[in-house]
Scaffold this motif. Sequence first.
Motif, mmCIF file in Angstrom:
data_model
loop_
_atom_site.group_PDB
_atom_site.id
_atom_site.type_symbol
_atom_site.label_atom_id
_atom_site.label_comp_id
_atom_site.label_asym_id
_atom_site.label_seq_id
_atom_site.Cartn_x
_atom_site.Cartn_y
_atom_site.Cartn_z
ATOM 1 N N SER A 1 52.302 40.751 31.179
ATOM 2 C CA SER A 1 51.669 39.134 32.098
ATOM 3 C C SER A 1 51.493 38.706 33.126
ATOM 4 O O SER A 1 51.051 38.064 34.092
ATOM 5 C CB SER A 1 52.259 37.895 30.848
ATOM 6 N N ILE A 2 52.960 39.538 33.761
ATOM 7 C CA ILE A 2 53.624 39.264 35.424
ATOM 8 C C ILE A 2 52.054 39.875 35.759
ATOM 9 O O ILE A 2 51.461 39.126 36.847
ATOM 10 C CB ILE A 2 53.996 39.163 35.702
ATOM 11 N N VAL A 3 51.682 41.045 35.407
ATOM 12 C CA VAL A 3 50.512 41.848 36.300
ATOM 13 C C VAL A 3 49.318 41.197 35.347
ATOM 14 O O VAL A 3 48.050 41.014 36.838
ATOM 15 C CB VAL A 3 50.794 43.554 35.454
ATOM 16 N N SER A 4 48.447 40.906 34.960
ATOM 17 C CA SER A 4 47.552 40.318 34.553
ATOM 18 C C SER A 4 47.504 39.001 35.418
ATOM 19 O O SER A 4 45.938 38.736 35.827
ATOM 20 C CB SER A 4 47.877 39.879 33.195
ATOM 21 N N ALA A 5 48.550 38.164 35.730
ATOM 22 C CA ALA A 5 48.263 36.515 36.062
ATOM 23 C C ALA A 5 48.043 37.471 37.824
ATOM 24 O O ALA A 5 47.478 37.046 38.842
ATOM 25 C CB ALA A 5 49.419 36.100 36.181
ATOM 26 N N VAL A 6 48.544 38.263 38.640
ATOM 27 C CA VAL A 6 47.930 39.010 39.677
ATOM 28 C C VAL A 6 47.277 39.473 39.901
ATOM 29 O O VAL A 6 46.191 38.744 40.986
ATOM 30 C CB VAL A 6 50.183 39.943 40.209
ATOM 31 N N LEU A 7 46.729 40.150 38.427
ATOM 32 C CA LEU A 7 45.316 40.505 38.976
ATOM 33 C C LEU A 7 44.286 39.230 39.130
ATOM 34 O O LEU A 7 43.252 39.814 39.531
ATOM 35 C CB LEU A 7 45.316 41.865 38.220
ATOM 36 N N LEU A 8 44.804 38.638 38.117
ATOM 37 C CA LEU A 8 43.289 37.649 37.922
ATOM 38 C C LEU A 8 43.280 36.394 39.228
ATOM 39 O O LEU A 8 41.877 36.229 39.464
ATOM 40 C CB LEU A 8 44.252 36.914 36.646
ATOM 41 N N THR A 9 44.381 36.758 40.342
ATOM 42 C CA THR A 9 44.248 36.567 41.403
ATOM 43 C C THR A 9 43.372 37.197 42.279
ATOM 44 O O THR A 9 42.602 35.501 43.405
ATOM 45 C CB THR A 9 45.596 36.044 41.666
ATOM 46 N N LYS A 10 42.808 38.224 41.588
ATOM 47 C CA LYS A 10 41.999 38.864 42.765
ATOM 48 C C LYS A 10 40.881 38.998 42.315
ATOM 49 O O LYS A 10 40.361 38.833 41.852
ATOM 50 C CB LYS A 10 42.756 40.720 42.576
ATOM 51 N N ARG A 11 40.336 38.869 43.755
ATOM 52 C CA ARG A 11 38.903 38.751 43.238
ATOM 53 C C ARG A 11 37.974 40.085 43.710
ATOM 54 O O ARG A 11 37.889 40.726 44.945
ATOM 55 C CB ARG A 11 38.038 37.436 44.301
ATOM 56 N N ASN A 12 36.882 40.828 42.596
ATOM 57 C CA ASN A 12 36.688 41.714 42.538
ATOM 58 C C ASN A 12 34.757 41.185 43.009
ATOM 59 O O ASN A 12 34.299 40.794 41.795
ATOM 60 C CB ASN A 12 36.059 42.301 41.328
ATOM 61 N N GLU A 13 34.601 41.409 43.827
ATOM 62 C CA GLU A 13 33.316 41.045 44.526
ATOM 63 C C GLU A 13 31.742 42.197 43.535
ATOM 64 O O GLU A 13 30.682 41.233 43.645
ATOM 65 C CB GLU A 13 32.955 41.313 46.031
ATOM 66 N N ASN A 14 32.609 43.209 43.233
ATOM 67 C CA ASN A 14 31.721 43.755 42.552
ATOM 68 C C ASN A 14 31.065 43.775 41.634
ATOM 69 O O ASN A 14 29.770 43.967 40.558
ATOM 70 C CB ASN A 14 32.308 46.072 42.504
ATOM 71 N N GLN A 15 31.289 42.836 41.137
ATOM 72 C CA GLN A 15 31.450 42.613 39.202
ATOM 73 C C GLN A 15 31.233 40.941 39.297
ATOM 74 O O GLN A 15 30.230 40.583 40.122
ATOM 75 C CB GLN A 15 32.499 42.232 38.384
ATOM 76 N N GLN A 16 29.761 40.793 38.565
ATOM 77 C CA GLN A 16 28.774 39.901 38.210
ATOM 78 C C GLN A 16 29.887 38.610 37.776
ATOM 79 O O GLN A 16 30.522 38.594 37.995
ATOM 80 C CB GLN A 16 27.903 40.298 36.952
ATOM 81 N N ARG A 17 29.239 37.628 38.691
ATOM 82 C CA ARG A 17 29.868 36.542 38.302
ATOM 83 C C ARG A 17 29.839 36.203 36.868
ATOM 84 O O ARG A 17 31.785 35.470 36.469
ATOM 85 C CB ARG A 17 28.931 34.729 39.283
ATOM 86 N N GLU A 18 28.952 36.084 36.028
ATOM 87 C CA GLU A 18 29.571 35.831 34.590
ATOM 88 C C GLU A 18 30.276 36.909 33.919
ATOM 89 O O GLU A 18 31.167 36.461 33.447
ATOM 90 C CB GLU A 18 28.025 36.174 34.361
ATOM 91 N N LEU A 19 30.199 38.331 34.472
ATOM 92 C CA LEU A 19 31.417 39.145 33.612
ATOM 93 C C LEU A 19 32.835 38.911 34.010
ATOM 94 O O LEU A 19 33.173 38.961 33.418
ATOM 95 C CB LEU A 19 30.839 40.381 34.398
ATOM 96 N N ARG A 20 32.450 38.247 35.406
ATOM 97 C CA ARG A 20 34.306 38.252 36.358
ATOM 98 C C ARG A 20 34.729 37.156 35.502
ATOM 99 O O ARG A 20 36.354 36.657 34.662
ATOM 100 C CB ARG A 20 33.805 37.538 37.735
ATOM 101 N N ARG A 21 33.371 35.761 34.942
ATOM 102 C CA ARG A 21 33.978 34.100 35.185
ATOM 103 C C ARG A 21 34.804 34.879 32.893
ATOM 104 O O ARG A 21 36.351 34.676 32.810
ATOM 105 C CB ARG A 21 32.830 33.518 34.962
ATOM 106 N N ALA A 22 33.712 35.704 32.469
ATOM 107 C CA ALA A 22 34.178 36.056 31.048
ATOM 108 C C ALA A 22 35.944 36.991 31.071
ATOM 109 O O ALA A 22 36.830 36.520 29.940
ATOM 110 C CB ALA A 22 33.205 36.995 30.480
ATOM 111 N N ARG A 23 36.348 37.664 31.989
ATOM 112 C CA ARG A 23 37.211 38.438 31.799
ATOM 113 C C ARG A 23 38.225 37.806 32.293
ATOM 114 O O ARG A 23 39.346 37.784 31.640
ATOM 115 C CB ARG A 23 36.912 39.488 33.242
ATOM 116 N N ASN A 24 38.463 36.951 33.503
ATOM 117 C CA ASN A 24 38.926 35.972 33.646
ATOM 118 C C ASN A 24 39.248 35.092 32.897
ATOM 119 O O ASN A 24 40.826 34.822 31.896
ATOM 120 C CB ASN A 24 39.205 34.967 34.866
ATOM 121 N N ARG A 25 38.471 34.373 31.686
ATOM 122 C CA ARG A 25 38.661 33.833 30.101
ATOM 123 C C ARG A 25 39.870 33.866 29.580
ATOM 124 O O ARG A 25 40.562 33.500 28.855
ATOM 125 C CB ARG A 25 36.812 33.242 29.605
#
Length: 343
Positions: free
Chosen positions: A196-220
């Motif tokens: 959970s800690i690792v996922s929370a840290v990775l969630l704060t990192k923004r991946n510019e290579n991913q599309q906006r909708e894909l990134r939003r679905a991943r974060n949700r």
Amino acid sequence: MGSNFNNAVDVAYGSICCVCFLFGTFGNLVSFLYFKSKKRDISSVVYMMITANDIVISITAFPIGISLWTKRKPGILFGNSYGCAVSFYLWQISVSLSIFLVMCLSIARTIALVRPFKKLRVRYLFIAVGLNLAFQITQLIGFHVMDVSKVTFNAFNARCNLIVRNNPINKATLISLAISLNLTHIAPALVVLSTSIVSAVLLTKRNENQQRELRRARNRATVTILLFALLYGVCNIPTVVDYILMTYSLVIDDIQWYYNLYAFESMNFCYYIAKETLLIATNSAVNPVLYFLRMRPLRDFIRRMLRMNREIGRYQNIVAHRQDSQDLITPDLSDAAAKETTS
């Protein structure tokens, strides 16, 4: 002993158990059908297992509520030795399996964040769950083969408990089995916390290579699992702490110290029942609410089910109305034939 119980608290706790039974059973059943209708990826299969396991926990909590309503009498189920044992084993295995499944879900989500295009095989999940169940069953068999415990109804918490026989001959075996029982709860909890800690840290990192909708679905999806793990931790950490305290009392050879924590003469038994039963049952009942709030496809699935039921009811009413109208319009052929014969 019964005079020391608070009837008002018992009625309130029994009502909560029954409400958890209703919400947990039907809510998780609908959620199970939804996840079953989805594509069989690792997350959907884990959610299916969690909902099925929560149904078992909700059902096993119902007799506890009935016992609390009836002044902590064992009733038909708990009064039978076989029913008492089955209820205890189902509860223990389901509670232990729930934290293991949450661990599998957290690991799968973390891997999906680290390696988004890696496909996890469902076969490995079934193998892991099977090994976990085999380990738990071996533990329970070990307790009985070594004759260090027995399952009996305990009016103190209105359910069937494992009563430990502590003697010098069985002490080493008892401590080893208690430590292994702790590992089935503590180790997965630590893994869930780490992922959970690792996922929370990775969630704060923004991946510019991913599309906006894909990134939003991943974060949700990640936030949903983090909330799911947080809810589980709040409801189950007290039970994990209790296992640690019980094992500590066995190591220092003073089991009475553990029993004195929940003396009948105090209100500590209210906390004991809440910790051992209500929090876990509430967790299983609240999980479908979390699914409903966080998953739009699930809400659409429920709407389609309700719409389908209304359409089926409407169709049945139309067919019945047409049949009644046809009966009024169509003449009675038997009467017509009788008149023709007479003439």
